[in-house]
Design an enzyme around this catalytic site. Structure first.
Site, PDB file in Angstrom:
ATOM      1  N   SER A   1     -16.278 -10.190  19.132  1.00 30.39           N
ATOM      2  CA  SER A   1     -14.989 -10.081  18.460  1.00 30.39           C
ATOM      3  C   SER A   1     -13.863  -9.760  19.448  1.00 30.39           C
ATOM      4  O   SER A   1     -14.010  -8.910  20.319  1.00 30.39           O
ATOM      5  CB  SER A   1     -15.068  -8.982  17.396  1.00 30.39           C
ATOM      6  OG  SER A   1     -13.811  -8.831  16.769  1.00 30.39           O
TER       7      SER A   1
ATOM      8  N   ASN B   1      -8.814  -2.615  27.949  1.00 26.53           N
ATOM      9  CA  ASN B   1      -7.840  -3.164  27.022  1.00 26.53           C
ATOM     10  C   ASN B   1      -7.518  -2.158  25.949  1.00 26.53           C
ATOM     11  O   ASN B   1      -8.334  -1.304  25.593  1.00 26.53           O
ATOM     12  CB  ASN B   1      -8.356  -4.465  26.385  1.00 26.53           C
ATOM     13  CG  ASN B   1      -9.196  -4.205  25.149  1.00 26.53           C
ATOM     14  OD1 ASN B   1      -8.668  -3.930  24.067  1.00 26.53           O
ATOM     15  ND2 ASN B   1     -10.506  -4.247  25.301  1.00 26.53           N
TER      16      ASN B   1
ATOM     17  N   ILE C   1      -5.555  -3.434  22.857  1.00 25.80           N
ATOM     18  CA  ILE C   1      -4.764  -4.417  22.110  1.00 25.80           C
ATOM     19  C   ILE C   1      -4.292  -3.791  20.796  1.00 25.80           C
ATOM     20  O   ILE C   1      -3.174  -4.034  20.348  1.00 25.80           O
ATOM     21  CB  ILE C   1      -5.604  -5.687  21.815  1.00 25.80           C
ATOM     22  CG1 ILE C   1      -6.247  -6.241  23.091  1.00 25.80           C
ATOM     23  CG2 ILE C   1      -4.760  -6.743  21.114  1.00 25.80           C
ATOM     24  CD1 ILE C   1      -5.307  -6.691  24.163  1.00 25.80           C
ATOM     25  N   GLY C   2      -5.151  -2.975  20.203  1.00 29.84           N
ATOM     26  CA  GLY C   2      -4.773  -2.311  18.956  1.00 29.84           C
ATOM     27  C   GLY C   2      -4.950  -3.188  17.724  1.00 29.84           C
ATOM     28  O   GLY C   2      -4.199  -3.069  16.757  1.00 29.84           O
ATOM     29  N   LEU C   3      -5.961  -4.065  17.784  1.00 26.72           N
ATOM     30  CA  LEU C   3      -6.318  -4.899  16.624  1.00 26.72           C
ATOM     31  C   LEU C   3      -5.150  -5.726  16.078  1.00 26.72           C
ATOM     32  O   LEU C   3      -4.971  -5.856  14.869  1.00 26.72           O
ATOM     33  CB  LEU C   3      -6.925  -4.054  15.493  1.00 26.72           C
ATOM     34  CG  LEU C   3      -8.211  -3.296  15.816  1.00 26.72           C
ATOM     35  CD1 LEU C   3      -8.788  -2.686  14.537  1.00 26.72           C
ATOM     36  CD2 LEU C   3      -9.251  -4.174  16.481  1.00 26.72           C
TER      37      LEU C   3
ATOM     38  N   CYS D   1     -13.707   0.628  17.019  1.00 28.50           N
ATOM     39  CA  CYS D   1     -12.586   0.255  17.884  1.00 28.50           C
ATOM     40  C   CYS D   1     -11.932   1.512  18.442  1.00 28.50           C
ATOM     41  O   CYS D   1     -11.507   2.383  17.682  1.00 28.50           O
ATOM     42  CB  CYS D   1     -11.539  -0.559  17.128  1.00 28.50           C
ATOM     43  SG  CYS D   1     -10.099  -0.903  18.164  1.00 28.50           S
TER      44      CYS D   1
ATOM     45  N   GLY E   1     -22.110  -6.397  26.184  1.00 24.43           N
ATOM     46  CA  GLY E   1     -21.545  -5.473  27.162  1.00 24.43           C
ATOM     47  C   GLY E   1     -21.737  -6.080  28.541  1.00 24.43           C
ATOM     48  O   GLY E   1     -22.803  -5.965  29.136  1.00 24.43           O
TER      49      GLY E   1
ATOM     50  N   THR F   1     -16.027 -10.356  27.568  1.00 22.58           N
ATOM     51  CA  THR F   1     -15.050 -10.507  28.649  1.00 22.58           C
ATOM     52  C   THR F   1     -15.258 -11.793  29.458  1.00 22.58           C
ATOM     53  O   THR F   1     -14.283 -12.403  29.908  1.00 22.58           O
ATOM     54  CB  THR F   1     -15.123  -9.270  29.566  1.00 22.58           C
ATOM     55  OG1 THR F   1     -14.841  -8.114  28.775  1.00 22.58           O
ATOM     56  CG2 THR F   1     -14.123  -9.341  30.708  1.00 22.58           C
TER      57      THR F   1
END
Lengths: 261, 306
Positions: free
Chosen positions: B21, B69, B71-73, B131, B243, B266
């Protein structure tokens, strides 16, 4: 047009000025599809500490010879490793990426002003290659005379060139936006100024001010740290009047009055 | 022909390679660079009830063998997701697993699950209770009781395969894994990112705006492999390992440790076609080792040294 991933053979790679290098790649498809303002994501070779690709503006494209050129500043382990690659070796690139400059509606009476700060000259040389109508003027800002890039390239493309340096070692002592203000004051009234810019954020912010004062429009290409470069990670966003937008996808070129400083 | 198929709950996958995700956008971003049709499943960017604009910039920063990161969803919210993103994603003919998170627990998890439960194109639901970038003091996945309670509540709202995504930022992952299993989760996805921080020493400021973010990439792979192995020994439901998977070799570590499937994260940013390549790589590995299927490798770690 969608991006493609390709192993490009290096035709040349060498220093052009203080800490700035230029790499010439054999990439026939890219050379045909790239538009000014597009960039590529370059996979950095076997460099410790450089996991992610590096976003680099397309500096020149020659479809006839099937080549593109990238201009880059050696700042960290990634670009340092890139600078050690030799002609004959290859690097993996993904591109062309991003929206590019919109210059198709330009008029014959346009005065195209290209404002570049530091490595920001890179995409503007490509733009100058493709601008067909109107006059061209390149304003180049740099720290010292040794940091000035591409003045000869611009002249060869028919651009008038003016220079500003921080220490006054070449051209005007001051900011490139001081040159811009001067140009706008003295311009011939029958030419309509059209602005394109690329450079560090304070420079773009200063351009935005000049644009507001002169009720002018400008397109600027933004630099950003990117993880993916293809619009997936949402890491490189910039605040615009429409909310956050991705520098890699909706940009890197934005209308300057859409950006929120 | 080697058999790469696996089952995750009631979901049959033609191969065990998924994308994590948040690292594959909504698939269309990879057009021309990766054929999503080759993957076992696609996991969406995490969706919330309302649109989220995400965290301030800078949001990402490269680190030794990894990246951080926060991003904050950022996502368009469930309505726009269902209208604009899902129809495109289902065209690839690959199961779409929808990752969800809530800004109000557990009501929004339940509301999202109820909506997704009715939609055929949704193959499974992944509960993102881990998250690290939502400005919550404590994550659900950092507390066994909170995890159990959340999973139990959501479980009642759907018959679809439910995957719970676990956080590595805990002292004992097996307690959380067991809690999720016992509350009715069909599978576990692990690990989410490891909380980390990078400082610009000249400016004496954090290099990302939220100061702390989630570390991903090869740097966290040994942590992830260890946690999959620990969880595998304690739970009976399928594990989706992730991971720092960069290639076939690193994917195999997770299968051997006990993962039924793996997710590439990643690495999608660096080699957009890598997940599809790993599918071929796994098949090649099985053939070379004269193994009939991937199931023969899952949890096949040998004890002690050779």
């Amino acid at each position: 047009m969608s991006a493609l991933q390709t192993d490009a053979t290096i035709k040349a790679n060498g220093r052009v000025a203080h800490r700035f290098s230029r790499i010439v790649l054999e990439a026939p498809e890219l050379s045909r599809t790239a538009r000014p303002g597009n960039f590529v994501m370059v996979k950095v070779p076997d460099a410790a500490g450089a996991l992610l690709r590096r976003p680099l503006s397309i500096h020149k494209a020659e479809a006839g010879r099937g080549r593109i050129e990238l201009l880059y500043e050696i700042v960290g382990p990634g670009t340092c490793a890139l600078s050690r690659k030799k002609a004959g070796e290859s690097i993996n690139v993904i591109g062309p990426l991003g929206n590019g400059f919109d210059f198709h509606s330009q008029q014959r009476d346009a005065l195209n002003i290209l404002v570049a700060g530091g490595i920001g000259v890179a995409p503007l040389v490509f733009l100058a290659q493709r601008l067909k109508k109107g006059k061209m003027l390149a304003l180049i800002g740099a720290r010292t005379a040794a940091h000035i890039l591409c003045a000869a390239d611009f002249r060869k493309l028919g651009c008038a060139v003016r220079i500003a340096t921080d220490d006054g070692s070449a051209g005007l002592r001051g900011r490139v936006t001081d040159l811009l203000v001067d140009v706008l004051m003295r311009r011939e009234k029958d030419f309509c100024p059209v602005l394109y810019g690329c450079g560090p954020k304070p420079m773009l912010e200063a351009i935005a001010r000049v644009c507001r004062e002169n009720r002018m429009q400008a397109q600027v290409s933004l630099e950003a740290h990117m993880a993916c470069g293809i619009g997936a990670c949402l890491g490189c966003v910039v605040q615009t009047t429409r909310g956050y937008e991705r520098v890699c996808k909706e940009g890197p070129v934005f209308r300057i009055d859409d950006l929120v400083w | 022909m080697q058999d790469l198929s696996v089952r995750i709950g009631s979901l049959a996958l033609k191969n065990p390679v998924m994308v994590a995700s948040g690292t594959f956008g909504y698939a269309r971003e990879f057009k021309g660079l990766c054929d999503p049709g080759k993957l076992g499943a696609i996991v969406t960017k995490t969706i919330t009830v309302r649109p989220r604009q995400g965290n301030p910039v800078p949001r990402t920063c490269e680190t030794p063998s990894g990246m951080i990161n926060s991003i904050g969803l950022e996502n368009p919210g469930i309505d726009a997701f269902l209208d604009e993103k899902l129809p495109v994603m289902q065209k690839y003919g690959v199961p779409v697993i929808v990752s969800i998170a809530s800004e109000k627990d557990p009501e929004e998890f339940v509301a999202l699950t109820r909506r997704l439960d009715k939609i055929r194109a949704v193959a499974a639901i992944e509960l993102n209770i881990s998250c690290p970038n939502m400005k919550k003091k404590r994550l659900i996945a950092q507390d066994a009781r909170a995890t159990a309670s959340c999973v139990r509540t959501v479980r009642k709202a759907t018959g679809k395969t439910l995957i719970t995504k676990l956080s590595p930022n805990v002292t004992d992952i097996t307690r959380i894994a067991l809690a999720a299993q016992n509350a009715g989760s069909d599978a576990l996805a692990l690990i989410n990112t490891v909380q980390g921080m990078v400082i610009d020493v000249e400016a004496r400021r954090p290099k990302i705006a939220q100061a702390v973010g989630g570390l991903s990439g090869p740097a966290i792979r040994p942590i992830a492999v260890r946690m999959v192995w620990e969880a595998y020994k304690k739970v009976g439901i399928p594990l989706i390992g992730m991971g720092g998977i960069m290639d076939t070799q690193s994917a195999l570590e997770f299968f051997i440790a006990g993962a039924t499937a793996i997710s590439v994260g990643t690495a999608n940013f660096i080699e957009p076609g890598i997940a599809a390549e790993i599918v071929s790589g796994l098949e090649e590995h099985l053939r070379k080792n004269k193994l009939a299927g991937i199931k023969e490798i899952i949890g096949s770690l040998r004890a002690g040294l050779a």
